[in-house]
Design a protein around this motif. Sequence first.
Motif, short mmCIF file in Angstrom:
data_model
loop_
_atom_site.label_atom_id
_atom_site.label_comp_id
_atom_site.label_asym_id
_atom_site.label_seq_id
_atom_site.Cartn_x
_atom_site.Cartn_y
_atom_site.Cartn_z
N GLU A 37 -60.15 -32.85 -31.09
CA GLU A 37 -61.54 -33.31 -31.17
C GLU A 37 -61.68 -34.51 -32.11
OE1 GLU A 37 -60.71 -30.71 -34.47
OE2 GLU A 37 -60.40 -30.36 -32.36
N LYS A 38 -60.82 -34.61 -33.10
CA LYS A 38 -60.87 -35.75 -34.02
C LYS A 38 -60.19 -36.98 -33.44
CE LYS A 38 -61.30 -33.03 -38.19
NZ LYS A 38 -60.70 -32.61 -39.45
N ILE A 39 -59.31 -36.78 -32.48
CA ILE A 39 -58.65 -37.90 -31.81
C ILE A 39 -59.58 -38.48 -30.75
CG2 ILE A 39 -56.73 -38.56 -30.29
CD1 ILE A 39 -55.05 -36.39 -31.71
N ALA A 40 -60.30 -37.64 -30.05
CA ALA A 40 -61.12 -38.06 -28.91
C ALA A 40 -62.49 -38.57 -29.36
CB ALA A 40 -61.28 -36.88 -27.95
N THR A 41 -62.49 -39.64 -30.14
CA THR A 41 -63.74 -40.17 -30.68
C THR A 41 -64.32 -41.33 -29.87
OG1 THR A 41 -62.51 -41.62 -32.17
CG2 THR A 41 -63.16 -39.46 -33.03
N GLY A 42 -63.65 -41.72 -28.82
CA GLY A 42 -64.13 -42.82 -27.98
C GLY A 42 -63.22 -44.02 -28.07
N PRO A 43 -63.25 -44.84 -27.03
CA PRO A 43 -62.33 -45.98 -26.95
C PRO A 43 -62.60 -47.02 -28.03
CG PRO A 43 -63.97 -46.13 -25.23
CD PRO A 43 -64.17 -44.80 -25.90
N GLY A 44 -61.54 -47.65 -28.45
CA GLY A 44 -61.62 -48.72 -29.43
C GLY A 44 -60.44 -49.65 -29.21
N ALA A 45 -60.23 -50.52 -30.15
CA ALA A 45 -59.12 -51.47 -30.04
C ALA A 45 -58.08 -51.22 -31.13
CB ALA A 45 -59.65 -52.89 -30.13
#
Length: 135
Positions: A37-45
């Motif tokens: 859940e801490k990894i899946a925070t939304g797309p970024g660069a």
Amino acid sequence: MRSAPITSGSWYRLLQQTDETQIGEIIDFASSVLPLEKIATGPGAHLGLGPGYEAHGALDWLLQDLKRFPGRGWELIKTGLRSPVVRNRNMALQAFLAWPRDQWPAEALGLLQQSARTEPNEDLRDRLEKATRSN
């Protein structure tokens, strides 16, 4: 691995030694020790290097080899697709595209479409869009 799973450098070796009879145990273990859940925070660069990205690195090793096990590891793939680390998203898509379309979970198409709409990386966005149109 069990004593320090997030910082262990052994994920690669473990996955290289894993076969179809063992992958379920590895997926279950990874899902229980990685903070998905801490990894899946939304797309970024983000490149995902250095302190604070150890769990993302462990996920990389898992996703890299999941393509050998179509139909396995949906929670890990889903987490990778939602990661701020570009490499996680690339590897998650690569692993997922090894699955036959008739094995896609019900939520998969919607997740790929959502991922394509929010993907900041142009190349990856194009691959996501193509995946939603194929078959």
